[in-house]
Scaffold this motif. Structure first.
Motif, PDB file in Angstrom:
ATOM      1  N   ASP A  90       0.825  -1.199   0.000  1.00 23.37           N
ATOM      2  CA  ASP A  90       0.000   0.000   0.000  1.00 23.37           C
ATOM      3  C   ASP A  90       0.865   1.256   0.000  1.00 23.37           C
ATOM      4  O   ASP A  90       1.939   1.289   0.596  1.00 23.37           O
ATOM      5  CB  ASP A  90      -0.914  -0.010   1.228  1.00 23.37           C
ATOM      6  N   GLY A  91       0.374   2.307  -0.672  1.00 24.21           N
ATOM      7  CA  GLY A  91       1.085   3.575  -0.611  1.00 24.21           C
ATOM      8  C   GLY A  91       1.095   4.317  -1.930  1.00 24.21           C
ATOM      9  O   GLY A  91       0.956   3.718  -3.004  1.00 24.21           O
ATOM     10  N   TRP A  92       1.247   5.638  -1.828  1.00 26.73           N
ATOM     11  CA  TRP A  92       1.313   6.538  -2.982  1.00 26.73           C
ATOM     12  C   TRP A  92       2.373   7.593  -2.712  1.00 26.73           C
ATOM     13  O   TRP A  92       2.493   8.101  -1.595  1.00 26.73           O
ATOM     14  CB  TRP A  92      -0.037   7.240  -3.207  1.00 26.73           C
ATOM     15  N   PHE A  93       3.145   7.929  -3.739  1.00 25.30           N
ATOM     16  CA  PHE A  93       4.050   9.058  -3.634  1.00 25.30           C
ATOM     17  C   PHE A  93       3.242  10.349  -3.736  1.00 25.30           C
ATOM     18  O   PHE A  93       2.272  10.435  -4.490  1.00 25.30           O
ATOM     19  CB  PHE A  93       5.092   9.037  -4.756  1.00 25.30           C
ATOM     20  N   GLU A  94       3.666  11.362  -2.983  1.00 22.22           N
ATOM     21  CA  GLU A  94       2.994  12.659  -3.066  1.00 22.22           C
ATOM     22  C   GLU A  94       3.832  13.616  -3.908  1.00 22.22           C
ATOM     23  O   GLU A  94       5.047  13.734  -3.708  1.00 22.22           O
ATOM     24  CB  GLU A  94       2.777  13.250  -1.673  1.00 22.22           C
ATOM     25  N   VAL A  95       3.188  14.299  -4.843  1.00 18.52           N
ATOM     26  CA  VAL A  95       3.841  15.328  -5.645  1.00 18.52           C
ATOM     27  C   VAL A  95       3.031  16.611  -5.523  1.00 18.52           C
ATOM     28  O   VAL A  95       1.820  16.587  -5.299  1.00 18.52           O
ATOM     29  CB  VAL A  95       3.973  14.905  -7.125  1.00 18.52           C
ATOM     30  N   GLU A  96       3.710  17.723  -5.660  1.00 16.48           N
ATOM     31  CA  GLU A  96       3.060  19.020  -5.562  1.00 16.48           C
ATOM     32  C   GLU A  96       2.800  19.562  -6.961  1.00 16.48           C
ATOM     33  O   GLU A  96       3.702  19.636  -7.790  1.00 16.48           O
ATOM     34  CB  GLU A  96       3.927  20.006  -4.779  1.00 16.48           C
ATOM     35  N   THR A  97       1.530  19.916  -7.230  1.00 15.16           N
ATOM     36  CA  THR A  97       1.158  20.460  -8.527  1.00 15.16           C
ATOM     37  C   THR A  97       0.547  21.845  -8.350  1.00 15.16           C
ATOM     38  O   THR A  97       0.303  22.289  -7.228  1.00 15.16           O
ATOM     39  CB  THR A  97       0.146  19.543  -9.240  1.00 15.16           C
ATOM     40  N   ALA A  98       0.296  22.507  -9.477  1.00 12.41           N
ATOM     41  CA  ALA A  98      -0.335  23.827  -9.418  1.00 12.41           C
ATOM     42  C   ALA A  98      -1.737  23.739  -8.829  1.00 12.41           C
ATOM     43  O   ALA A  98      -2.255  24.726  -8.287  1.00 12.41           O
ATOM     44  CB  ALA A  98      -0.383  24.436 -10.822  1.00 12.41           C
ATOM     45  N   ALA A  99      -2.381  22.552  -8.925  1.00 14.39           N
ATOM     46  CA  ALA A  99      -3.726  22.355  -8.389  1.00 14.39           C
ATOM     47  C   ALA A  99      -3.709  21.806  -6.969  1.00 14.39           C
ATOM     48  O   ALA A  99      -4.763  21.500  -6.416  1.00 14.39           O
ATOM     49  CB  ALA A  99      -4.520  21.427  -9.294  1.00 14.39           C
ATOM     50  N   GLY A 100      -2.525  21.674  -6.375  1.00 16.28           N
ATOM     51  CA  GLY A 100      -2.420  21.141  -5.028  1.00 16.28           C
ATOM     52  C   GLY A 100      -1.764  19.767  -5.014  1.00 16.28           C
ATOM     53  O   GLY A 100      -1.320  19.255  -6.056  1.00 16.28           O
ATOM     54  N   PRO A 101      -1.702  19.113  -3.864  1.00 14.94           N
ATOM     55  CA  PRO A 101      -1.058  17.801  -3.767  1.00 14.94           C
ATOM     56  C   PRO A 101      -1.800  16.745  -4.595  1.00 14.94           C
ATOM     57  O   PRO A 101      -3.030  16.689  -4.597  1.00 14.94           O
ATOM     58  CB  PRO A 101      -1.141  17.470  -2.272  1.00 14.94           C
ATOM     59  N   MET A 102      -1.026  15.936  -5.302  1.00 13.59           N
ATOM     60  CA  MET A 102      -1.571  14.786  -6.015  1.00 13.59           C
ATOM     61  C   MET A 102      -0.696  13.580  -5.730  1.00 13.59           C
ATOM     62  O   MET A 102       0.394  13.717  -5.142  1.00 13.59           O
ATOM     63  CB  MET A 102      -1.673  15.060  -7.515  1.00 13.59           C
ATOM     64  N   TYR A 103      -1.149  12.414  -6.155  1.00  9.61           N
ATOM     65  CA  TYR A 103      -0.524  11.178  -5.723  1.00  9.61           C
ATOM     66  C   TYR A 103      -0.345  10.237  -6.902  1.00  9.61           C
ATOM     67  O   TYR A 103      -1.151  10.229  -7.840  1.00  9.61           O
ATOM     68  CB  TYR A 103      -1.372  10.538  -4.621  1.00  9.61           C
ATOM     69  N   THR A 104       0.726   9.451  -6.849  1.00  8.76           N
ATOM     70  CA  THR A 104       1.041   8.566  -7.964  1.00  8.76           C
ATOM     71  C   THR A 104       1.764   7.321  -7.472  1.00  8.76           C
ATOM     72  O   THR A 104       2.417   7.335  -6.420  1.00  8.76           O
ATOM     73  CB  THR A 104       1.917   9.298  -9.000  1.00  8.76           C
ATOM     74  N   ARG A 105       1.639   6.256  -8.245  1.00  9.36           N
ATOM     75  CA  ARG A 105       2.424   5.039  -8.021  1.00  9.36           C
ATOM     76  C   ARG A 105       3.580   4.973  -9.018  1.00  9.36           C
ATOM     77  O   ARG A 105       4.406   4.062  -8.951  1.00  9.36           O
ATOM     78  CB  ARG A 105       1.539   3.801  -8.196  1.00  9.36           C
ATOM     79  N   ASN A 106       3.628   5.929  -9.922  1.00 12.46           N
ATOM     80  CA  ASN A 106       4.687   5.975 -10.926  1.00 12.46           C
ATOM     81  C   ASN A 106       5.934   6.598 -10.314  1.00 12.46           C
ATOM     82  O   ASN A 106       6.018   7.809 -10.138  1.00 12.46           O
ATOM     83  CB  ASN A 106       4.219   6.782 -12.141  1.00 12.46           C
ATOM     84  N   GLY A 107       6.913   5.768  -9.972  1.00 13.90           N
ATOM     85  CA  GLY A 107       8.129   6.245  -9.332  1.00 13.90           C
ATOM     86  C   GLY A 107       9.262   6.529 -10.289  1.00 13.90           C
ATOM     87  O   GLY A 107      10.441   6.466  -9.903  1.00 13.90           O
ATOM     88  N   HIS A 108       8.934   6.872 -11.549  1.00 13.42           N
ATOM     89  CA  HIS A 108       9.979   7.209 -12.530  1.00 13.42           C
ATOM     90  C   HIS A 108      10.367   8.677 -12.331  1.00 13.42           C
ATOM     91  O   HIS A 108       9.846   9.566 -12.985  1.00 13.42           O
ATOM     92  CB  HIS A 108       9.456   6.958 -13.949  1.00 13.42           C
ATOM     93  N   LEU A 117      14.305  17.021  -7.427  1.00 17.31           N
ATOM     94  CA  LEU A 117      13.733  15.711  -7.743  1.00 17.31           C
ATOM     95  C   LEU A 117      12.279  15.890  -8.151  1.00 17.31           C
ATOM     96  O   LEU A 117      11.455  16.398  -7.382  1.00 17.31           O
ATOM     97  CB  LEU A 117      13.826  14.787  -6.529  1.00 17.31           C
ATOM     98  N   VAL A 118      11.946  15.470  -9.378  1.00 20.87           N
ATOM     99  CA  VAL A 118      10.595  15.664  -9.904  1.00 20.87           C
ATOM    100  C   VAL A 118      10.068  14.347 -10.451  1.00 20.87           C
ATOM    101  O   VAL A 118      10.832  13.431 -10.787  1.00 20.87           O
ATOM    102  CB  VAL A 118      10.559  16.747 -11.003  1.00 20.87           C
ATOM    103  N   ALA A 119       8.736  14.273 -10.539  1.00 18.51           N
ATOM    104  CA  ALA A 119       8.082  13.110 -11.147  1.00 18.51           C
ATOM    105  C   ALA A 119       8.204  13.203 -12.662  1.00 18.51           C
ATOM    106  O   ALA A 119       8.742  14.167 -13.215  1.00 18.51           O
ATOM    107  CB  ALA A 119       6.628  13.050 -10.708  1.00 18.51           C
ATOM    108  N   SER A 120       7.676  12.195 -13.348  1.00 21.40           N
ATOM    109  CA  SER A 120       7.806  12.148 -14.808  1.00 21.40           C
ATOM    110  C   SER A 120       7.125  13.321 -15.496  1.00 21.40           C
ATOM    111  O   SER A 120       7.482  13.685 -16.621  1.00 21.40           O
ATOM    112  CB  SER A 120       7.223  10.832 -15.339  1.00 21.40           C
ATOM    113  N   ASP A 121       6.140  13.946 -14.826  1.00 25.34           N
ATOM    114  CA  ASP A 121       5.449  15.095 -15.405  1.00 25.34           C
ATOM    115  C   ASP A 121       6.103  16.422 -15.043  1.00 25.34           C
ATOM    116  O   ASP A 121       5.614  17.487 -15.425  1.00 25.34           O
ATOM    117  CB  ASP A 121       3.984  15.108 -14.953  1.00 25.34           C
ATOM    118  N   GLY A 122       7.191  16.385 -14.279  1.00 24.98           N
ATOM    119  CA  GLY A 122       7.907  17.602 -13.922  1.00 24.98           C
ATOM    120  C   GLY A 122       7.515  18.216 -12.597  1.00 24.98           C
ATOM    121  O   GLY A 122       8.118  19.212 -12.176  1.00 24.98           O
ATOM    122  N   ASN A 123       6.525  17.657 -11.910  1.00 21.54           N
ATOM    123  CA  ASN A 123       6.113  18.185 -10.612  1.00 21.54           C
ATOM    124  C   ASN A 123       7.041  17.675  -9.514  1.00 21.54           C
ATOM    125  O   ASN A 123       7.490  16.520  -9.545  1.00 21.54           O
ATOM    126  CB  ASN A 123       4.673  17.773 -10.291  1.00 21.54           C
TER     127      ASN A 123
END
Length: 244
Positions: A90-108, A117-123
């Motif tokens: 269980d678990g999700w990484f937290e990333v910060e976006t312009a719309a607020g915190p979002m979560y992903t399982r994509n750890g690339h 350190l940013v996610a694949s989308d640059g956040n």
């Protein structure tokens, strides 16, 4: 149009929406951390407007009421990239976006031009302290421990924030493998993350292709029913005109 044709048309509409979902699953079968989806249907009961008698005939139409997400864990893929991280369990990484915190399982993950350190989308990827990760230009030996502590040759920088939610099905899909929710995130006390690995999509290509074939066949059968009903009505009208 008779009731059978109305029902067949409603069935086609439902199949078309289901086909969109299957096509999206197939398109994301190589997206790390992607979770497959399927439509949920219910029966919508109404009364026919074509019946002249006082007791209207009941008609049942299919109606999609939501999307169910398969939350099972995908297989692991070894990449050898020190910035790739997979979550076990269980678990999700937290990333910060312009719309607020979002979560992903994509750890690339990757480093941007500022050493962040940013996610694949640059956040930016967030730490347990609520801050992003920054690396100095001379820091090259990046390690991530099993509990998510990020370190370099100069020592620890922070710990990846891994959170869970009471009802993952209530998480809403955004772009780039991101999810958002109004639920309060709960930090996973003992996260299990693995450096140099990625969680693959949990979409089974064979299953999804089989579903697509079944949908196409069902759609064709519904179309034949509509055409047959149209032909029946045409012949009935011709026979009626011939008696006038």
């Amino acid at each position: 149009m008779e009731n059978s044709a109305y029902i067949a048309l409603a069935h086609q509409n439902a199949l078309w929406r289901r086909l969109d979902t299957v096509a999206n699953n197939i398109a994301n079968m190589n997206t790390p951390g992607f979770k497959g989806q399927k439509l949920m249907f219910t029966e919508y009961l109404t009364r026919s407007l074509n019946t002249d008698g006082p007791f209207k005939e009941k008609i049942i139409f299919p109606r999609d009421i939501g999307v169910a997400r398969d939350m099972t864990e995908g297989s692991w893929q070894s990449t050898g990239n020190p910035l790739d991280v997979a979550i076990s369990g269980d678990g999700w990484f937290e990333v910060e976006t312009a719309a607020g915190p979002m979560y992903t399982r994509n750890g690339h993950f990757r480093l941007n031009e500022d050493g962040q350190l940013v996610a694949s989308d640059g956040n930016p990827v967030m730490s347990t302290n609520g801050t992003p990760f920054f690396f100095a230009p001379n820091e090259a030996n990046i390690t991530i421990s099993q509990e998510g502590t990020v370190s370099t040759e100069n020592g620890p920088i922070g710990q990846l924030r891994v959170v869970s939610f009471e009802d993952p099905q209530n998480m809403q899909k955004a772009a780039d493998s991101l999810f958002y929710t109004e639920q309060e995130p709960q930090e996973v006390e003992q996260p299990q993350v693995h450096q140099g690995m990625l969680e693959a999509s949990n979409v089974n290509a064979v299953v999804e292709m089989t579903r697509m074939i079944e949908i196409n066949r069902s759609y064709a059968n519904a179309q034949k029913m509509i055409e047959s009903e149209h032909e029946r009505q045409r012949r009935a009208m011709e026979a009626y005109r011939g008696q006038i």
